[in-house]
Design a protein around this motif. Structure first.
Motif, PDB file in Angstrom:
ATOM      1  N   VAL A  79      28.290  46.493  97.870  1.00 20.66           N
ATOM      2  CA  VAL A  79      29.537  47.185  97.068  1.00 20.66           C
ATOM      3  C   VAL A  79      30.901  46.870  97.648  1.00 20.66           C
ATOM      4  CG1 VAL A  79      28.221  49.274  96.940  1.00 20.66           C
ATOM      5  CG2 VAL A  79      29.505  48.965  98.645  1.00 20.66           C
ATOM      6  N   ASP A  80      31.092  45.887  98.772  1.00 19.16           N
ATOM      7  CA  ASP A  80      32.469  45.277  98.854  1.00 19.16           C
ATOM      8  C   ASP A  80      32.972  44.290  97.586  1.00 19.16           C
ATOM      9  OD1 ASP A  80      30.452  43.392  99.625  1.00 19.16           O
ATOM     10  OD2 ASP A  80      32.125  42.152 100.504  1.00 19.16           O
ATOM     11  N   HIS A  81      31.767  43.828  96.853  1.00 16.76           N
ATOM     12  CA  HIS A  81      32.240  43.065  95.542  1.00 16.76           C
ATOM     13  C   HIS A  81      32.980  43.886  94.615  1.00 16.76           C
ATOM     14  CE1 HIS A  81      30.286  39.068  96.399  1.00 16.76           C
ATOM     15  NE2 HIS A  81      29.714  39.529  97.507  1.00 16.76           N
ATOM     16  N   PRO A  82      32.348  44.942  94.049  1.00 20.63           N
ATOM     17  CA  PRO A  82      33.002  45.674  93.095  1.00 20.63           C
ATOM     18  C   PRO A  82      34.305  46.360  93.591  1.00 20.63           C
ATOM     19  CG  PRO A  82      31.004  46.991  93.775  1.00 20.63           C
ATOM     20  CD  PRO A  82      31.131  45.418  94.312  1.00 20.63           C
ATOM     21  N   ARG A  83      34.321  46.753  94.761  1.00 22.75           N
ATOM     22  CA  ARG A  83      35.580  47.306  95.350  1.00 22.75           C
ATOM     23  C   ARG A  83      36.609  46.415  95.474  1.00 22.75           C
ATOM     24  NH1 ARG A  83      32.123  50.618  99.882  1.00 22.75           N
ATOM     25  NH2 ARG A  83      31.903  52.849  98.510  1.00 22.75           N
ATOM     26  N   MET A  84      36.443  45.069  95.632  1.00 26.02           N
ATOM     27  CA  MET A  84      37.364  44.091  95.481  1.00 26.02           C
ATOM     28  C   MET A  84      37.912  44.068  94.311  1.00 26.02           C
ATOM     29  SD  MET A  84      35.942  41.052  98.147  1.00 26.02           S
ATOM     30  CE  MET A  84      36.974  39.906  97.844  1.00 26.02           C
ATOM     31  N   LEU A  85      36.974  43.663  93.415  1.00 28.04           N
ATOM     32  CA  LEU A  85      37.471  43.540  91.771  1.00 28.04           C
ATOM     33  C   LEU A  85      38.116  44.710  91.404  1.00 28.04           C
ATOM     34  CD1 LEU A  85      33.984  42.468  90.226  1.00 28.04           C
ATOM     35  CD2 LEU A  85      36.055  40.824  90.936  1.00 28.04           C
TER      36      LEU A  85
END
Length: 282
Positions: free
Chosen positions: A236-242
């Protein structure tokens, strides 16, 4: 790059249509700006047809969803057809096979030149009369819709599902397997014959703009980032970065219990995505 998949036999689940105006899907090979043939399907969706003749009202006011599949998918895969059918309840739908996938030509560059494939599909949607275009991408396709919206601009809404935020991520077992498939000669053989995906042997040069770098350039088009909290590929760090990179023009849906990409996208989520796009690009 090769312009055709030698020996590939297409078993299509889509009935092609002529361009006579009859209601039903239309199948066409598009040509990208770098000369690759892209297998594409247009479903007019809930267009109002008059007198039973198929001559309907102009689609100019109806949104069209241009759907970008994930790595190893193609336009005839059942999960992509299911997604197209669900989104067709909200508007017209264009689906296509990325280069190196299915009956399309060329070889996959795993998200780099695929923006040209999406650009060809978006241009076709506009040629068919649609003034409002939304792109919806899954996994690799999710990264492609972000980069396309940043580099080509002009779309009215963007939905990115299960996309990576950064390149070369190897933090999960599925991504380590994917990197083996892409980078090793024996992996590319498995990709060609096991997944009907022909993968280019060259490394990226230069390295393309990353998804998280692309996101700030998408504004003012609205962006929806969708991700499952049980995604086995990208945590979930990927969508949060986006979402953080998107700022005020972005929205994040972190879906409880959802896995990765098309297979994990259920009917309720597709309905909500359709409603979101219709409210912003309809």
């Amino acid at each position: 790059m090769s312009d055709g998949p030698a020996g590939h036999v297409v078993r299509s689940t889509v009935r092609p249509n002529s361009e006579t105006g009859r209601k039903g899907p239309l199948r066409r090979f598009l040509r990208t700006s770098d000369g690759v043939r892209i297998d594409s399907v247009y479903d007019p969706g809930p267009v109002v047809y008059e007198n039973g003749s198929g001559a309907g009202s102009s689609p100019a006011g109806d949104p069209v969803f241009v759907v970008a599949h994930g790595f190893t998918g193609d336009v005839d895969r059942p999960h992509l057809r299911r997604i197209a059918e669900a989104l067709a309840r909200h508007g017209a739908v264009v689906t296509f096979s990325f280069r190196g996938h299915g009956a399309s030509g060329g070889r996959s560059t795993v998200g780099d030149r695929e923006v040209l494939d999406l650009a060809a599909a978006v241009a076709w949607a506009r040629d068919l009369g649609h003034a409002r275009v939304a792109t919806v991408g899954f996994s690799m396709g999710g990264s492609v819709v972000l980069r396309h919206a940043a580099l080509h601009r002009g779309v009215d809404a963007v939905v990115s599902v299960s996309s990576p935020a950064r390149w070369y991520y190897r933090g999960t077992a599925p991504m380590r397997r994917l990197h083996w498939l892409v980078t090793r000669p024996e992996g590319r053989v498995v990709g060609r014959y096991g997944f009907r995906t022909r993968i280019h042997h060259r490394d990226w040069n230069p390295v393309p703009l990353s998804p998280v770098e692309a996101v700030p350039r998408i504004a003012p088009a609205p962006l929806l980032v969708v991700h499952g909290d049980s995604d086995g590929y990208f945590p979930v760090d990927h969508p949060r970065m986006l979402a953080e990179a998107a700022g005020d023009h972005g929205e994040l849906w972190l879906e409880p219990g959802m896995g990765h990409a098309e297979h994990a996208t259920g009917e309720d989520l597709l309905r909500r995505i359709g409603d979101w796009v219709t409210a912003r690009a309809g």
